[in-house]
Design an enzyme around this catalytic site. Structure first.
Site: not given
Length: 224
Positions: A68, A189, A191
């Site tokens: 990002c 994302h 994660e």
């Protein structure tokens, strides 16, 4: 280890002490007006810090991930990253607004050490950005770049159509690798969805870990 830019600027940490760098997302500079560019500028305008990052990226035992805002930042530092000269910049979404949702991406066959063994996978992932549209600086760079991730629609076809492609990037491009695979950047994302309970739905056979956990295990295996 959480390392802030002020830690690097003031010398409390040095990149030479680490093998991996994860430049995270999280509303750097308010996530507006070139957030990643502002972050990169704080490095490029400080000669000592610029040299420290360049040495880190050149080390054959180092790897880096940008997600990002971190993706935007690494893209702006591509001049310091070996084998990243064809990376795009990431500009305002075609929708002219912040986009946050689950999207479907396909993992492509690329040199990325973090995505090793994942090529061909189509996996839901969180997207949350206002400036994720890939823009290549020169004609031909798109064809020469090592594309690692791209948005696909529900039938698995590459898409530039909104909302399956939330930012309007050409050919659905949303993740890239350096030529040697040590540097990977992506707008989504992983994660945020490394556990199945973070998914809105998942096959019962997946267990506790989602397929994105493979990225982090790949990093650990590569470091050895």
């Amino acid at each position: 280890v959480d390392v802030h830019m002020t830690d690097l600027i003031e010398g409390r940490h040095r990149l030479e002490d680490f093998k991996g760098l994860a430049a995270c997302g999280g509303f750097s500079y308010g996530d507006v007006l070139g957030a990643g560019r502002g972050w990169a500028t704080s490095i490029l305008e400080r000669p000592g810090l610029r040299e420290q990052f360049a040495r880190f990226f050149e080390r054959p035992d180092s790897f880096s991930l940008g997600v990002c805002n971190g993706c935007q930042m690494l893209a702006q530092l591509k001049g310091l990253v070996p084998g990243a000269e064809h990376w795009p910049r990431f500009l305002r979404n075609r929708s002219e607004q912040y986009e946050a949702r689950l999207a479907m991406v396909e993992v492509l066959d690329s040199p990325s050490i973090l995505l090793a063994g994942m090529a061909g996978s189509r996996i839901p992932v969180v997207v949350a950005h206002g400036e994720g549209q890939a823009r290549f600086d020169q004609p031909g760079h798109q064809d020469q770049a090592a594309v690692a991730l791209r948005f696909v629609d529900n039938s698995g076809a590459v898409t530039e159509a909104y909302p399956a492609n939330p930012n309007g990037s050409p050919a659905g491009i949303t993740g890239l690798s350096s030529r040697d695979g040590r540097a990977t950047l992506m707008m989504p994302h992983p994660e945020r969805v490394f556990r199945t309970l973070q998914m809105s739905w998942h096959p019962a056979g997946w267990g506790e870990d989602s397929p994105w956990m493979r990225m982090f295990r790949n990093a650990r295996a590569w470091v050895g």
